[in-house]
Design a protein around this motif. Sequence first.
Motif, PDB file in Angstrom:
ATOM      1  N   UNK A  37      -7.859   3.772  -0.194  1.00  0.00           N
ATOM      2  CA  UNK A  37      -9.118   3.097   0.130  1.00  0.00           C
ATOM      3  C   UNK A  37      -9.760   3.701   1.381  1.00  0.00           C
ATOM      4  N   UNK A  38      -8.959   3.929   2.425  1.00  0.00           N
ATOM      5  CA  UNK A  38      -9.488   4.472   3.666  1.00  0.00           C
ATOM      6  C   UNK A  38     -10.036   5.876   3.469  1.00  0.00           C
ATOM      7  N   UNK A  39      -9.417   6.641   2.565  1.00  0.00           N
ATOM      8  CA  UNK A  39      -9.861   8.007   2.305  1.00  0.00           C
ATOM      9  C   UNK A  39     -11.099   8.064   1.415  1.00  0.00           C
ATOM     10  N   UNK A  40     -11.570   6.898   0.963  1.00  0.00           N
ATOM     11  CA  UNK A  40     -12.796   6.857   0.169  1.00  0.00           C
ATOM     12  C   UNK A  40     -12.583   6.979  -1.321  1.00  0.00           C
ATOM     13  N   UNK A  41     -11.327   6.919  -1.775  1.00  0.00           N
ATOM     14  CA  UNK A  41     -11.058   6.978  -3.201  1.00  0.00           C
ATOM     15  C   UNK A  41     -11.194   5.582  -3.800  1.00  0.00           C
ATOM     16  N   UNK A  42     -11.763   5.505  -4.976  1.00  0.00           N
ATOM     17  CA  UNK A  42     -11.847   4.235  -5.678  1.00  0.00           C
ATOM     18  C   UNK A  42     -10.448   3.864  -6.158  1.00  0.00           C
ATOM     19  N   UNK A  43     -10.004   2.671  -5.838  1.00  0.00           N
ATOM     20  CA  UNK A  43      -8.673   2.227  -6.231  1.00  0.00           C
ATOM     21  C   UNK A  43      -8.643   0.709  -6.286  1.00  0.00           C
ATOM     22  N   UNK A  44      -7.698   0.194  -7.066  1.00  0.00           N
ATOM     23  CA  UNK A  44      -7.437  -1.237  -7.104  1.00  0.00           C
ATOM     24  C   UNK A  44      -6.010  -1.491  -6.691  1.00  0.00           C
ATOM     25  N   UNK A  45      -5.693  -2.750  -6.334  1.00  0.00           N
ATOM     26  CA  UNK A  45      -4.325  -3.053  -5.934  1.00  0.00           C
ATOM     27  C   UNK A  45      -4.031  -4.535  -6.097  1.00  0.00           C
ATOM     28  N   UNK A  46      -2.831  -4.818  -6.620  1.00  0.00           N
ATOM     29  CA  UNK A  46      -2.251  -6.158  -6.626  1.00  0.00           C
ATOM     30  C   UNK A  46      -1.038  -6.104  -5.702  1.00  0.00           C
ATOM     31  N   UNK A  47      -1.128  -6.784  -4.559  1.00  0.00           N
ATOM     32  CA  UNK A  47      -0.108  -6.673  -3.523  1.00  0.00           C
ATOM     33  C   UNK A  47       0.673  -7.974  -3.369  1.00  0.00           C
ATOM     34  N   UNK A  48       1.884  -7.851  -2.842  1.00  0.00           N
ATOM     35  CA  UNK A  48       2.739  -9.000  -2.602  1.00  0.00           C
ATOM     36  C   UNK A  48       2.670  -9.519  -1.187  1.00  0.00           C
ATOM     37  N   UNK A  49       1.612  -9.195  -0.474  1.00  0.00           N
ATOM     38  CA  UNK A  49       1.406  -9.656   0.886  1.00  0.00           C
ATOM     39  C   UNK A  49      -0.057  -9.463   1.248  1.00  0.00           C
ATOM     40  N   UNK A  50      -0.463 -10.045   2.357  1.00  0.00           N
ATOM     41  CA  UNK A  50      -1.853  -9.915   2.808  1.00  0.00           C
ATOM     42  C   UNK A  50      -1.973  -8.672   3.678  1.00  0.00           C
ATOM     43  N   UNK A  51      -2.644  -7.657   3.167  1.00  0.00           N
ATOM     44  CA  UNK A  51      -2.883  -6.438   3.940  1.00  0.00           C
ATOM     45  C   UNK A  51      -3.816  -6.754   5.111  1.00  0.00           C
ATOM     46  N   UNK A  52      -3.404  -6.373   6.308  1.00  0.00           N
ATOM     47  CA  UNK A  52      -4.252  -6.612   7.474  1.00  0.00           C
ATOM     48  C   UNK A  52      -5.542  -5.803   7.360  1.00  0.00           C
TER      49      UNK A  52
END
Length: 475
Positions: A144-159
């Motif tokens: 995401x930070x590098x500007x690539x389109x991506x999705x994510x289902x995570x097991x925690x809250x990303x800061x």
Amino acid sequence: MTFRQYKNNPLNQFPYVFFLGIGGIGMSALARWFRANGHQVSGYDKTETPLTRALAAEGIAIHYADAVANIPAEVREHRAQTLVVLTPAIPADSVEWTWLKAEGYDIRKRSQVLGVLTEGRYTIAVAGTHGKTTTSSMVAHLLHHAGLDAGAFLGGISVNLGSNLLLPATPEAPIVVEADEYDRSFLTLFPDVAIVTSTDADHLDIYGDQSALIESFRRFVAQIKPGGILLLNHTADASVAAAVPPGTRVIRYGLTPEQGPDLYAANITAEGHRFHFDLHRPESAVPGLELAVPGYHNVENMLAAAAVAQLQGVGEEALRAAVAAYRGVKRRFEFVVTTPENVYLDDYAHHPREIEAFLRSVRALYPTKRLRVIFQPHLFTRTRDFAAGFSKSLSIADEVFLLDIYPAREKPLPGVTAEMLLAEITAPTKAFVTKEQALAAAQTDPSFDVLATVGAGDIDTLVPQLKLILTERWK
């Protein structure tokens, strides 16, 4: 553009989605996904938490009493148009679950729904008995930070993301998924890229012994798509690599060249909370990476995540900037209060190896400080199966306060209590306490310099109160 607009997904036939156990971290990510894609979402959970309050603020109806009358009218009136998503934590005698089954609703486990959502999509799945939440959040952040389109289902809250869900913009975007081994849930996934961070014994209530757990990991990596990639941590059982399909590339990783012959770190130095290191792969090296989240285990996690980002086309400069910008996951080595002399940290660790890695890292950061740990064991079976390991890892601290076991989905087991850990703990100070006693001690006892709350149950409910107490005491 939403999933419903660009993908012929079979779950689109359900305008209503009802979650049994909506407050779980994995369940809430799915709830948010359905809500963002136009479905009417509602759910039940036994306890109100900051996460359920956040979901309610986002427009999701949630109730906390297990009664058929509390199920929203639209769900009760539209059986054929409603999907029910179930977490394994829901007890078999649940009133609502019993009624929904009797009425013939389409009821699917969270893992089954995740399998359908990722079917036909480029999938990056992160598995392991520990380390998977942090590593999957790292992969999602780097892309995401590098500007690539991506999705994510995570097991925690990303800061960084402020959520456990990252919505992609296009159907071609890769999906990052935390692949949970509990109840063999990850066997619904067929990844293009898989990371296995660890295969240590856990969930023995499900598997019986470690050999059955390892066999489940073997089945998981056997589902990697043709021409796919497996990144395998040096601590994982060696037999896992042998189970991959023909043509799968296996990349072994670890902190040192001996641990990770294909992917490793060099020139590791720690400056305060920051770690500096160089990433080495057979094809290339990336010098001068800086990670602001402390812990050697997090350097190791970042190695795997950074390699995946490179495989997705993230260049050296973009990778260096993304690693430096990573801020971690809520309740994973989270700094709650920091002053020049004192620190309060919170961590989700609930397995002896996780606790050891966390506390050794805290010790390395503050070698001369007196460390108090408040630990809440998670599950009766896990406490029983790993009692000696818990006692040994907690003994790294100077003071250990034990809370009652958090039962989650389990009924009590005769003779299995938090107090059973005390005898083998060698810390100079140790005690079994209530939450109220832990709070009172934080307010009145000046014996500690560093405090850590540790556990996967509801110990996080203490964090805001401890933050207030210690902010006032240490100002």
